[in-house]
Design a protein around this motif. Structure first.
Motif, PDB file in Angstrom:
ATOM      1  N   UNK A 118       0.826  -1.208   0.000  1.00  0.00           N
ATOM      2  CA  UNK A 118       0.000   0.000   0.000  1.00  0.00           C
ATOM      3  C   UNK A 118       0.858   1.254   0.000  1.00  0.00           C
ATOM      4  N   UNK A 119       2.005   1.178   0.621  1.00  0.00           N
ATOM      5  CA  UNK A 119       2.925   2.315   0.611  1.00  0.00           C
ATOM      6  C   UNK A 119       3.726   2.353  -0.690  1.00  0.00           C
ATOM      7  N   UNK A 120       4.107   1.185  -1.162  1.00  0.00           N
ATOM      8  CA  UNK A 120       4.897   1.097  -2.393  1.00  0.00           C
ATOM      9  C   UNK A 120       4.165   1.727  -3.573  1.00  0.00           C
ATOM     10  N   UNK A 121       2.837   1.539  -3.623  1.00  0.00           N
ATOM     11  CA  UNK A 121       2.060   2.039  -4.756  1.00  0.00           C
ATOM     12  C   UNK A 121       1.115   3.177  -4.375  1.00  0.00           C
ATOM     13  N   UNK A 122       1.407   3.843  -3.263  1.00  0.00           N
ATOM     14  CA  UNK A 122       0.517   4.895  -2.788  1.00  0.00           C
ATOM     15  C   UNK A 122       0.323   5.994  -3.825  1.00  0.00           C
ATOM     16  N   UNK A 123       1.396   6.455  -4.448  1.00  0.00           N
ATOM     17  CA  UNK A 123       1.268   7.546  -5.413  1.00  0.00           C
ATOM     18  C   UNK A 123       0.475   7.127  -6.640  1.00  0.00           C
ATOM     19  N   UNK A 148      -6.355  -3.802 -10.553  1.00  0.00           N
ATOM     20  CA  UNK A 148      -5.815  -2.695  -9.754  1.00  0.00           C
ATOM     21  C   UNK A 148      -6.615  -2.657  -8.449  1.00  0.00           C
ATOM     22  N   UNK A 149      -5.962  -2.891  -7.338  1.00  0.00           N
ATOM     23  CA  UNK A 149      -6.634  -2.898  -6.041  1.00  0.00           C
ATOM     24  C   UNK A 149      -6.555  -1.486  -5.459  1.00  0.00           C
ATOM     25  N   UNK A 150      -7.681  -0.814  -5.259  1.00  0.00           N
ATOM     26  CA  UNK A 150      -7.669   0.588  -4.810  1.00  0.00           C
ATOM     27  C   UNK A 150      -7.012   0.752  -3.437  1.00  0.00           C
ATOM     28  N   UNK A 151      -6.306   1.869  -3.280  1.00  0.00           N
ATOM     29  CA  UNK A 151      -5.707   2.243  -1.996  1.00  0.00           C
ATOM     30  C   UNK A 151      -6.367   3.540  -1.528  1.00  0.00           C
ATOM     31  N   UNK A 152      -6.860   3.530  -0.288  1.00  0.00           N
ATOM     32  CA  UNK A 152      -7.443   4.725   0.306  1.00  0.00           C
ATOM     33  C   UNK A 152      -6.532   5.257   1.408  1.00  0.00           C
ATOM     34  N   UNK A 153      -6.584   6.555   1.684  1.00  0.00           N
ATOM     35  CA  UNK A 153      -5.797   7.107   2.790  1.00  0.00           C
ATOM     36  C   UNK A 153      -6.281   6.574   4.129  1.00  0.00           C
ATOM     37  N   UNK A 154      -5.381   6.497   5.069  1.00  0.00           N
ATOM     38  CA  UNK A 154      -5.710   5.959   6.395  1.00  0.00           C
ATOM     39  C   UNK A 154      -5.905   7.101   7.386  1.00  0.00           C
ATOM     40  N   UNK A 172     -15.472  -5.090  -9.888  1.00  0.00           N
ATOM     41  CA  UNK A 172     -14.837  -6.336 -10.327  1.00  0.00           C
ATOM     42  C   UNK A 172     -13.735  -6.806  -9.387  1.00  0.00           C
ATOM     43  N   UNK A 173     -13.348  -5.950  -8.450  1.00  0.00           N
ATOM     44  CA  UNK A 173     -12.262  -6.276  -7.516  1.00  0.00           C
ATOM     45  C   UNK A 173     -12.821  -6.200  -6.091  1.00  0.00           C
ATOM     46  N   UNK A 174     -13.032  -7.335  -5.424  1.00  0.00           N
ATOM     47  CA  UNK A 174     -13.704  -7.345  -4.117  1.00  0.00           C
ATOM     48  C   UNK A 174     -12.772  -6.999  -2.947  1.00  0.00           C
ATOM     49  N   UNK A 175     -12.085  -5.864  -3.073  1.00  0.00           N
ATOM     50  CA  UNK A 175     -11.203  -5.460  -1.984  1.00  0.00           C
ATOM     51  C   UNK A 175     -10.742  -4.024  -2.123  1.00  0.00           C
ATOM     52  N   UNK A 176     -10.453  -3.396  -0.997  1.00  0.00           N
ATOM     53  CA  UNK A 176      -9.801  -2.096  -0.949  1.00  0.00           C
ATOM     54  C   UNK A 176      -8.764  -2.158   0.164  1.00  0.00           C
ATOM     55  N   UNK A 177      -7.718  -1.337   0.009  1.00  0.00           N
ATOM     56  CA  UNK A 177      -6.629  -1.316   0.989  1.00  0.00           C
ATOM     57  C   UNK A 177      -6.523   0.079   1.577  1.00  0.00           C
ATOM     58  N   UNK A 178      -6.326   0.161   2.883  1.00  0.00           N
ATOM     59  CA  UNK A 178      -5.999   1.437   3.510  1.00  0.00           C
ATOM     60  C   UNK A 178      -4.488   1.549   3.612  1.00  0.00           C
TER      61      UNK A 178
END
Length: 215
Positions: A118-123, A148-154, A172-178
């Protein structure tokens, strides 16, 4: 909420049993460091905008089983029954995912690899995965598939995060990452949500290790 259908004791107990089994499985894998993480399962069958779910109580050691590990909440994250328990601080995120997807279970865990990627691809704003076999766990079957798995701010203010879910969720992607926090994975039921979560965790470790090998 006096007009809400009465939740059958059998439905409640079934949900609690499912959560207990999943909690043990994930705790044995070390996916709940500290008292982190939360699990929920939809209970009952109401209108799309009115639902209930069982969720892990806040501040509990998830490697230990007690009679007070779970509680029932409504679509706003408020307890449905008199209780001294508090729902997870991140219950509002579960509320949004249930509302938007109509799913039957949501599992949120913390691991080193989902935090690292999540940090590696944050930008970039999302975690790219291409051509890895376990993408098929999400019922994506075409050759060399890419997700592409979405990343949200924490944010510490959970409602701020919940407000962002609708704009970033990919059906189509059953997940999100903080970011530097953890993954939320969901499915039509607990079995499917578990399958999705396990697939995400494998893919995140793959992506991280592949990035190291490319350097």
């Amino acid at each position: 909420m006096t007009d809400r259908p009465v939740l059958l004791l059998e439905q409640k107990q079934r949900a609690f049993t499912e959560l207990r089994d999943i909690k043990k499985t994930f705790a044995d894998r070390g996916w709940f460091p500290g008292t982190s993480g939360n699990l929920s399962v939809r209970v009952g069958d109401f209108a799309p905008d009115r639902f209930a779910f069982a969720i892990t109580a806040s501040g509990k050691d998830k490697s230990v089983h007690t009679p007070e590990d779970f509680l029932l909440v409504d679509e706003h994250g408020k307890p449905l029954e008199p209780t001294s328990l508090k729902p997870s601080a991140e219950t509002l995120i579960h509320c949004e995912i249930y509302r938007l997807t109509g799913c039957g279970a949501i599992f949120h865990i913390h691991s080193v690899f989902n935090s690292l990627v999540s940090e590696l691809f944050w930008e970039r704003g999302s975690i790219p995965v291409q051509g890895v076999e376990l993408i098929k766990a999400f019922n994506i079957w075409h050759d060399d598939a890419e997700i592409e798995v979405p990343i949200l701010p924490n944010y510490s203010d959970i409602p701020r995060i919940a407000e962002l879910v609708e704009g970033r969720l990919d059906p189509t992607v059953p997940g999100i990452v903080l970011r530097k926090h953890g993954i939320y994975a969901w499915g039509a039921n607990a079995f499917e949500a578990k399958r999705h979560l396990e697939a995400f965790e494998f893919l995140f470790e793959y992506v991280y290790r592949w990035q190291l090998l490319k350097r």
